[in-house]
Design a protein around this motif. Structure first.
Motif, PDB file in Angstrom:
ATOM      1  N   GLN A 139      74.828  16.279 114.256  1.00 23.37           N
ATOM      2  CA  GLN A 139      75.863  15.401 113.706  1.00 23.37           C
ATOM      3  C   GLN A 139      76.131  15.716 112.234  1.00 23.37           C
ATOM      4  O   GLN A 139      77.272  15.708 111.781  1.00 23.37           O
ATOM      5  CB  GLN A 139      75.445  13.939 113.846  1.00 23.37           C
ATOM      6  N   SER A 152      78.195  18.760 112.011  1.00 26.75           N
ATOM      7  CA  SER A 152      79.575  18.424 112.395  1.00 26.75           C
ATOM      8  C   SER A 152      80.312  17.747 111.250  1.00 26.75           C
ATOM      9  O   SER A 152      81.475  18.032 110.982  1.00 26.75           O
ATOM     10  CB  SER A 152      79.593  17.502 113.616  1.00 26.75           C
ATOM     11  N   GLY A 185      82.764  20.062 109.707  1.00 32.64           N
ATOM     12  CA  GLY A 185      84.045  19.657 110.281  1.00 32.64           C
ATOM     13  C   GLY A 185      84.867  18.780 109.365  1.00 32.64           C
ATOM     14  O   GLY A 185      85.896  19.199 108.843  1.00 32.64           O
ATOM     15  N   LYS A 207      84.717  27.908 110.919  1.00 27.32           N
ATOM     16  CA  LYS A 207      85.157  27.562 112.283  1.00 27.32           C
ATOM     17  C   LYS A 207      85.429  28.795 113.146  1.00 27.32           C
ATOM     18  O   LYS A 207      86.328  28.809 113.982  1.00 27.32           O
ATOM     19  CB  LYS A 207      86.389  26.646 112.244  1.00 27.32           C
ATOM     20  N   ARG A 247      78.616  23.424 114.602  1.00 30.48           N
ATOM     21  CA  ARG A 247      77.361  23.227 115.330  1.00 30.48           C
ATOM     22  C   ARG A 247      76.846  24.514 115.971  1.00 30.48           C
ATOM     23  O   ARG A 247      76.225  24.506 117.031  1.00 30.48           O
ATOM     24  CB  ARG A 247      77.517  22.124 116.384  1.00 30.48           C
TER      25      ARG A 247
END
Length: 197
Positions: free
Chosen positions: A60, A63, A67, A74, A170
């Protein structure tokens, strides 16, 4: 419309808090055992990777940072890093390093070796960490395990951040030793279940 967040969506706070606590008091490193035993328990009992998919605070965190904060390129992770050769090879290497850490802990428990107040990053770089040790009521072996285990957790977090920056957020999850191990357990459990039918 955004889905309402569940309690387990905030487990990244646990991962971050763990790293911070270990910086100030190394004995908090023992809490990291939860990240070892809970995934294995879920895999054995449920036969699935729910921990990896829902409850992994570290995933998490990657992410979130990669993210939402955009610190990830990416890009797809290279095919060789997804291969069984690399994943199982890394798992074996990880276990060898883990058992060496346990051996060093045993030597301190046994009084053969003195406590080393350092954290080893990437299994190579010894970082002085003595400010985080304030003594213990137990054997110094307890502290030695904490230094060794925090080294493991910090190293895997650094590797995770490196692959997060270079590839997808991830990407660490692709070759994470715990993920590989729980996958093997799930496969074995599913084979056993199908044989019983």
């Amino acid at each position: 419309m955004n889905e309402k967040k569940k309690w387990y969506d905030y487990l990244w706070i646990f991962s971050l808090t763990y790293l911070i606590l270990g910086f100030f008091n190394i004995l908090f490193a023992w809490l990291g055992l939860l990240c070892f035993f809970i995934p294995l328990l879920i895999a054995v009992v449920k036969g699935n990777k729910a921990y990896c998919n829902k409850y992994c605070g570290r995933g998490q965190l990657f992410s979130l940072v990669g993210g939402r904060f955009g610190l990830s390129r990416k890009k797809d992770i290279p095919r060789w890093m997804k291969s069984n050769y690399f994943r199982y090879g890394f798992l074996i290497f990880f276990f060898v390093m883990f058992f060496l850490m346990l051996w060093n802990t045993w030597l301190v428990f046994d009084g053969v070796k003195t406590l080393g107040t350092a954290v080893t990053l990437l299994w190579t770089f010894r970082l002085p960490w003595r400010w985080a040790y304030h003594g213990t009521l137990f054997s110094e072996g307890v502290a030695q395990f904490a230094f060794g285990f925090y080294s493991v957790m910090l190293t895997s977090t650094v590797l995770g951040f490196l692959t997060m920056v270079l590839f997808k957020p991830r990407s660490w999850c692709v070759y994470c030793p715990m993920g590989t191990m729980t996958q093997l357990i799930c496969k074995a459990k599913n084979v056993t279940s199908s044989q019983k039918r």
